[in-house]
Design a protein around this motif. Sequence first.
Motif, PDB file in Angstrom:
ATOM      1  N   ARG A  16       0.833  -1.209   0.000  1.00 32.15           N
ATOM      2  CA  ARG A  16       0.000   0.000   0.000  1.00 32.15           C
ATOM      3  C   ARG A  16       0.862   1.252   0.000  1.00 32.15           C
ATOM      4  NH1 ARG A  16      -4.764   1.633   0.275  1.00 32.15           N
ATOM      5  NH2 ARG A  16      -5.527  -0.479   0.313  1.00 32.15           N
ATOM      6  N   LEU A  17       0.497   2.168  -0.886  1.00 33.34           N
ATOM      7  CA  LEU A  17       1.116   3.489  -0.929  1.00 33.34           C
ATOM      8  C   LEU A  17       0.137   4.495  -0.393  1.00 33.34           C
ATOM      9  CD1 LEU A  17       3.919   4.350  -1.959  1.00 33.34           C
ATOM     10  CD2 LEU A  17       3.216   2.077  -2.649  1.00 33.34           C
ATOM     11  N   ALA A  18       0.516   5.290   0.565  1.00 32.77           N
ATOM     12  CA  ALA A  18      -0.398   6.261   1.165  1.00 32.77           C
ATOM     13  C   ALA A  18      -0.384   7.558   0.386  1.00 32.77           C
ATOM     14  CB  ALA A  18       0.002   6.500   2.612  1.00 32.77           C
ATOM     15  N   THR A 211      -1.480   9.761   7.502  1.00 31.98           N
ATOM     16  CA  THR A 211      -2.013   8.525   6.937  1.00 31.98           C
ATOM     17  C   THR A 211      -1.703   7.406   7.915  1.00 31.98           C
ATOM     18  OG1 THR A 211      -1.763   9.256   4.648  1.00 31.98           O
ATOM     19  CG2 THR A 211      -1.867   6.883   5.040  1.00 31.98           C
ATOM     20  N   THR A 213      -2.887   3.162   9.075  1.00 32.55           N
ATOM     21  CA  THR A 213      -3.687   1.957   8.884  1.00 32.55           C
ATOM     22  C   THR A 213      -4.301   1.567  10.220  1.00 32.55           C
ATOM     23  OG1 THR A 213      -2.265   1.168   7.091  1.00 32.55           O
ATOM     24  CG2 THR A 213      -3.677  -0.456   8.172  1.00 32.55           C
ATOM     25  N   ALA A 274      -5.514   1.672   4.740  1.00 30.71           N
ATOM     26  CA  ALA A 274      -5.016   2.914   5.324  1.00 30.71           C
ATOM     27  C   ALA A 274      -6.002   4.046   5.053  1.00 30.71           C
ATOM     28  CB  ALA A 274      -3.649   3.255   4.753  1.00 30.71           C
ATOM     29  N   THR A 276      -6.560   8.416   5.268  1.00 33.06           N
ATOM     30  CA  THR A 276      -5.791   9.656   5.244  1.00 33.06           C
ATOM     31  C   THR A 276      -6.642  10.814   5.726  1.00 33.06           C
ATOM     32  OG1 THR A 276      -4.362   8.925   3.417  1.00 33.06           O
ATOM     33  CG2 THR A 276      -4.551  11.295   3.776  1.00 33.06           C
ATOM     34  N   ASP A 319      -3.607  10.017  -3.656  1.00 28.90           N
ATOM     35  CA  ASP A 319      -3.502   8.658  -3.144  1.00 28.90           C
ATOM     36  C   ASP A 319      -3.188   7.719  -4.306  1.00 28.90           C
ATOM     37  OD1 ASP A 319      -3.684   6.238  -1.923  1.00 28.90           O
ATOM     38  OD2 ASP A 319      -5.687   6.539  -1.092  1.00 28.90           O
ATOM     39  N   GLU A 322      -2.645   1.012  -4.014  1.00 27.62           N
ATOM     40  CA  GLU A 322      -1.743  -0.106  -3.789  1.00 27.62           C
ATOM     41  C   GLU A 322      -0.876  -0.349  -5.014  1.00 27.62           C
ATOM     42  OE1 GLU A 322      -3.893  -3.560  -2.715  1.00 27.62           O
ATOM     43  OE2 GLU A 322      -4.323  -2.885  -0.679  1.00 27.62           O
ATOM     44  N   SER A 435       3.052   1.772   4.498  1.00 28.07           N
ATOM     45  CA  SER A 435       2.541   3.007   3.915  1.00 28.07           C
ATOM     46  C   SER A 435       3.674   4.012   3.814  1.00 28.07           C
ATOM     47  CB  SER A 435       1.406   3.582   4.777  1.00 28.07           C
ATOM     48  OG  SER A 435       0.319   2.689   4.828  1.00 28.07           O
ATOM     49  N   TYR A 436       3.789   4.673   2.685  1.00 26.74           N
ATOM     50  CA  TYR A 436       4.886   5.611   2.442  1.00 26.74           C
ATOM     51  C   TYR A 436       4.322   6.932   1.918  1.00 26.74           C
ATOM     52  CZ  TYR A 436       7.621   1.284   2.629  1.00 26.74           C
ATOM     53  OH  TYR A 436       8.175   0.103   3.017  1.00 26.74           O
ATOM     54  N   THR A 437       4.915   8.024   2.321  1.00 21.88           N
ATOM     55  CA  THR A 437       4.482   9.337   1.854  1.00 21.88           C
ATOM     56  C   THR A 437       5.683  10.177   1.450  1.00 21.88           C
ATOM     57  OG1 THR A 437       4.551  10.311   4.078  1.00 21.88           O
ATOM     58  CG2 THR A 437       2.466   9.340   3.377  1.00 21.88           C
TER      59      THR A 437
END
Length: 446
Positions: A16-18, A211, A213, A274, A276, A319, A322, A435-437
């Motif tokens: 998952r990418l936030a 963000t 989860t 996740a 946000t 966003d 994923e 999760s990455y931002t």
Amino acid sequence: MTQPDHPVHPPGVARRLAALAVAGTVVVGTVAVGATPASAAPETIDDATLRWGLSTEVQSAPPFGGCNYLSAGESDGTQASYRTSAGDVSILKDGAAPTWANKCAGAASHAANQEVVWSGGSGTVDPATGEVELAFTGRLSVNFYGGLVPFTVENPVVTVDADGNGQMVATLFGYGSSMEDPNVKVPLDPVSGVVVADLSDVGSAGEGGFTVTPDYAGVEYEPPAGSGGTPQNRTNPGWGAWPSSWIDFHYETGLTSYWYSSGGTADPYKAPAALTISYQGGGGEPGPADGEQAISVTVPETAEPGEFLWSIDGDQAVDLGETADQGTHLQATGAIDPISVTDTRTGGPEWSISGQVSDFTGGLSGGYLGWSPKVVTAGAGAVAGGTVTSTLSGGGAGLSEPSTLAAAPSGHPSGTASVGADLDLRLPVDTAAGSYTTTLTITALS
């Protein structure tokens, strides 16, 4: 009516990418007068946004056709009550408003890519402690089994304490179904104070949002005595549960087993996605403390003759969802919020808009992100910049170095343009799940 887990097929590797926060901020005319230092007061917020896809199970389809789908407002599971927008609540699918006809696309592979967006949230945020209290108004309906079992989440409130722990609490109501005839829906009384999500380790809550989860893995759940609920499976990897009050509500809808590990084939899809929370601080800067005076000035956005103006259109949160396993790399795509550029200066001097990203949280290089600029609406001489590829596909530095989004040559005509870019994120296949931002900084030169 207790619904059994429906048959599912294991998905490919997904991580998952936030939210990718896109911001351009200018502060003008703030002056502090006084010699006594004081701590900042909590900020008043009136522009908060909550974005959430609930779970992969909500993005799926039952075995007999149809799909589980989201709708705005109160739904009874019929097309007549289907809405993609109602007050401060809107539904997105692949980043755009869905239709009744396409709402189920992708659900057969657990990828309906729906999310609810609550806007206009209000409350307070303490940037010093990270404490948050934000209330959202409006209703989200979750239509399970193609609308046979709809239920509604109303007016969620999100709180986070100074230790980074919090909850989302809301009122729930909906319908129970008859075991004799699943097309018969029995209205349920509203239940207030239901914990929708437990939150832990919320970081940087006072810095424009976060963000996180919601808790699930390792959370234990015991069905109430005499309820007939399926015992929780605590053997299979990833076992866990949503909050107990959320699950207990669903003894009335018959959906209890969709919110905790029950040993069925749907277990891999039950964990929450996740969510946000983002905000700019619509209530303004923190109020002045004793011995201080706050002085502010407003610069109008209306373009006057001979001016160059630009602004980001949208909620400034992207966003990417994923990642998908492409064999040699993991990939996620999306698009930045469009940027409006107005230039009415005499002679049409040249201008340019560029962007650069920081490294992602977790130490991932910003160079993994690339983009393909485009002119959405022509005007002001705008010409799209060149494509910038991820370091995994074309070498180079990706967007970790300043890259032109759009520009105009000297002598261009006056007018307004809208420019944007499609994003292409490519990560190594061994990137750890999480999760990455990152932050995209937009710079205008004129």
